[in-house]
Write a protein that holds these residues in place. Structure first.
Motif, PDB file in Angstrom:
ATOM      1  N   VAL A  79       0.815  -1.217   0.000  1.00 24.00           N
ATOM      2  CA  VAL A  79       0.000   0.000   0.000  1.00 24.00           C
ATOM      3  C   VAL A  79       0.849   1.268   0.000  1.00 24.00           C
ATOM      4  O   VAL A  79       0.307   2.372  -0.107  1.00 24.00           O
ATOM      5  N   LYS A  80       2.138   1.126   0.123  1.00 23.82           N
ATOM      6  CA  LYS A  80       3.022   2.294   0.199  1.00 23.82           C
ATOM      7  C   LYS A  80       2.887   3.138  -1.055  1.00 23.82           C
ATOM      8  O   LYS A  80       2.874   2.630  -2.171  1.00 23.82           O
ATOM      9  N   GLY A  81       2.764   4.436  -0.845  1.00 25.26           N
ATOM     10  CA  GLY A  81       2.594   5.342  -1.973  1.00 25.26           C
ATOM     11  C   GLY A  81       1.151   5.549  -2.372  1.00 25.26           C
ATOM     12  O   GLY A  81       0.834   6.465  -3.132  1.00 25.26           O
ATOM     13  N   ARG A  82       0.260   4.684  -1.882  1.00 25.02           N
ATOM     14  CA  ARG A  82      -1.166   4.795  -2.201  1.00 25.02           C
ATOM     15  C   ARG A  82      -2.008   5.081  -0.962  1.00 25.02           C
ATOM     16  O   ARG A  82      -3.206   5.340  -1.087  1.00 25.02           O
ATOM     17  N   SER A  83      -1.381   5.000   0.199  1.00 28.50           N
ATOM     18  CA  SER A  83      -2.147   5.148   1.442  1.00 28.50           C
ATOM     19  C   SER A  83      -1.442   6.106   2.384  1.00 28.50           C
ATOM     20  O   SER A  83      -0.218   6.222   2.372  1.00 28.50           O
ATOM     21  N   THR A  84      -2.255   6.757   3.201  1.00 29.13           N
ATOM     22  CA  THR A  84      -1.725   7.661   4.218  1.00 29.13           C
ATOM     23  C   THR A  84      -2.476   7.438   5.522  1.00 29.13           C
ATOM     24  O   THR A  84      -3.707   7.504   5.550  1.00 29.13           O
ATOM     25  N   ILE A  85      -1.719   7.176   6.584  1.00 34.01           N
ATOM     26  CA  ILE A  85      -2.315   7.054   7.910  1.00 34.01           C
ATOM     27  C   ILE A  85      -2.081   8.354   8.667  1.00 34.01           C
ATOM     28  O   ILE A  85      -1.007   8.959   8.570  1.00 34.01           O
ATOM     29  N   SER A  86      -3.084   8.780   9.393  1.00 34.19           N
ATOM     30  CA  SER A  86      -2.974  10.017  10.159  1.00 34.19           C
ATOM     31  C   SER A  86      -3.842   9.897  11.402  1.00 34.19           C
ATOM     32  O   SER A  86      -4.620   8.949  11.529  1.00 34.19           O
ATOM     33  N   ARG A  87      -3.689  10.853  12.300  1.00 32.91           N
ATOM     34  CA  ARG A  87      -4.482  10.802  13.523  1.00 32.91           C
ATOM     35  C   ARG A  87      -4.839  12.203  13.981  1.00 32.91           C
ATOM     36  O   ARG A  87      -4.103  13.161  13.723  1.00 32.91           O
ATOM     37  N   ASP A  88      -5.971  12.289  14.677  1.00 35.86           N
ATOM     38  CA  ASP A  88      -6.414  13.531  15.291  1.00 35.86           C
ATOM     39  C   ASP A  88      -6.639  13.205  16.770  1.00 35.86           C
ATOM     40  O   ASP A  88      -7.663  12.621  17.130  1.00 35.86           O
ATOM     41  N   ASN A  89      -5.701  13.565  17.599  1.00 37.99           N
ATOM     42  CA  ASN A  89      -5.788  13.209  19.015  1.00 37.99           C
ATOM     43  C   ASN A  89      -6.903  13.977  19.731  1.00 37.99           C
ATOM     44  O   ASN A  89      -7.374  13.554  20.784  1.00 37.99           O
ATOM     45  N   ASN A  90      -7.330  15.091  19.173  1.00 34.26           N
ATOM     46  CA  ASN A  90      -8.449  15.828  19.771  1.00 34.26           C
ATOM     47  C   ASN A  90      -9.770  15.090  19.577  1.00 34.26           C
ATOM     48  O   ASN A  90     -10.713  15.290  20.343  1.00 34.26           O
ATOM     49  N   LYS A  91      -9.809  14.244  18.544  1.00 32.53           N
ATOM     50  CA  LYS A  91     -11.030  13.494  18.247  1.00 32.53           C
ATOM     51  C   LYS A  91     -10.897  12.010  18.561  1.00 32.53           C
ATOM     52  O   LYS A  91     -11.803  11.232  18.263  1.00 32.53           O
ATOM     53  N   ASN A  92      -9.770  11.614  19.122  1.00 28.19           N
ATOM     54  CA  ASN A  92      -9.527  10.196  19.406  1.00 28.19           C
ATOM     55  C   ASN A  92      -9.751   9.339  18.159  1.00 28.19           C
ATOM     56  O   ASN A  92     -10.336   8.257  18.242  1.00 28.19           O
ATOM     57  N   THR A  93      -9.251   9.801  17.051  1.00 30.05           N
ATOM     58  CA  THR A  93      -9.536   9.139  15.785  1.00 30.05           C
ATOM     59  C   THR A  93      -8.263   8.999  14.954  1.00 30.05           C
ATOM     60  O   THR A  93      -7.423   9.900  14.926  1.00 30.05           O
ATOM     61  N   VAL A  94      -8.160   7.859  14.294  1.00 32.51           N
ATOM     62  CA  VAL A  94      -7.088   7.630  13.334  1.00 32.51           C
ATOM     63  C   VAL A  94      -7.726   7.344  11.981  1.00 32.51           C
ATOM     64  O   VAL A  94      -8.825   6.788  11.899  1.00 32.51           O
ATOM     65  N   TYR A  95      -7.071   7.756  10.920  1.00 30.72           N
ATOM     66  CA  TYR A  95      -7.604   7.642   9.575  1.00 30.72           C
ATOM     67  C   TYR A  95      -6.653   6.837   8.685  1.00 30.72           C
ATOM     68  O   TYR A  95      -5.440   6.815   8.908  1.00 30.72           O
ATOM     69  N   LEU A  96      -7.234   6.222   7.685  1.00 33.97           N
ATOM     70  CA  LEU A  96      -6.447   5.587   6.630  1.00 33.97           C
ATOM     71  C   LEU A  96      -7.032   6.034   5.302  1.00 33.97           C
ATOM     72  O   LEU A  96      -8.129   5.613   4.933  1.00 33.97           O
ATOM     73  N   GLN A  97      -6.316   6.902   4.627  1.00 35.89           N
ATOM     74  CA  GLN A  97      -6.719   7.368   3.303  1.00 35.89           C
ATOM     75  C   GLN A  97      -6.089   6.453   2.268  1.00 35.89           C
ATOM     76  O   GLN A  97      -4.862   6.312   2.241  1.00 35.89           O
ATOM     77  N   MET A  98      -6.923   5.844   1.445  1.00 40.58           N
ATOM     78  CA  MET A  98      -6.422   4.931   0.417  1.00 40.58           C
ATOM     79  C   MET A  98      -6.841   5.425  -0.949  1.00 40.58           C
ATOM     80  O   MET A  98      -7.998   5.819  -1.159  1.00 40.58           O
ATOM     81  N   SER A  99      -5.929   5.385  -1.888  1.00 42.00           N
ATOM     82  CA  SER A  99      -6.225   5.810  -3.245  1.00 42.00           C
ATOM     83  C   SER A  99      -5.686   4.783  -4.231  1.00 42.00           C
ATOM     84  O   SER A  99      -4.975   3.846  -3.845  1.00 42.00           O
ATOM     85  N   SER A 100      -6.025   4.987  -5.497  1.00 42.02           N
ATOM     86  CA  SER A 100      -5.619   4.051  -6.557  1.00 42.02           C
ATOM     87  C   SER A 100      -5.902   2.612  -6.141  1.00 42.02           C
ATOM     88  O   SER A 100      -5.055   1.723  -6.272  1.00 42.02           O
TER      89      SER A 100
END
Length: 130
Positions: free
Chosen positions: A64-85
């Motif tokens: 998934v490298k190059g197609r995905s981005t993991i991020s987090r918002d500690n104020n919202k207690n949430t982590v995200y995984l953005q996937m493309s292609s």
């Protein structure tokens, strides 16, 4: 006990994008490292991405490298995984996981091992149609 809830899965065409979200309970979310794993039918659960408590270190599977981005918002207690292609081989149930060791340092081999996670969500289905 930490509650983990994933959302954002669905059916998408090949080449499309999705953003998965993972909400985790607990006042100490800011100290947790988080990971995403996936499991396709007949396959073992595999590492997708992880992020340390500060967000300063992120790790990705080669698939998934190059197609995905993991991020987090500690104020919202949430982590995200953005996937493309997205590809048909990305079809799987995606699981979010919590490593509750406070302020764990960066370590790729450690975070890609599912046995190092303490809490798991129920998963969200991602289906990529070709």
């Amino acid at each position: 006990q930490v509650q983990v809830v994933e959302s954002g899965g669905g059916l998408v065409q090949a080449g499309g994008s999705l953003r998965l979200s993972c909400a985790a309970s607990g006042e100490t979310f800011v100290s947790y490292s988080m990971g995403w794993f996936r499991q396709a039918p007949g396959n073992e659960r595999e590492f997708v991405a992880s992020i340390t408590w500060s967000g300063s270190n992120t790790y990705y599977a080669d698939s998934v490298k190059g197609r995905s981005t993991i991020s987090r918002d500690n104020n919202k207690n949430t982590v995200y995984l953005q996937m493309s292609s997205l590809k048909s081989e990305d079809t799987a149930v995606y699981y979010c996981a919590v490593n509750r060791t406070p302020f764990h340092g960066p370590n790729y081999d450690y975070f890609r091992d599912p046995t190092n996670y303490d809490y798991w969500g129920q998963g969200t289905q991602v289906t990529v149609s070709s």
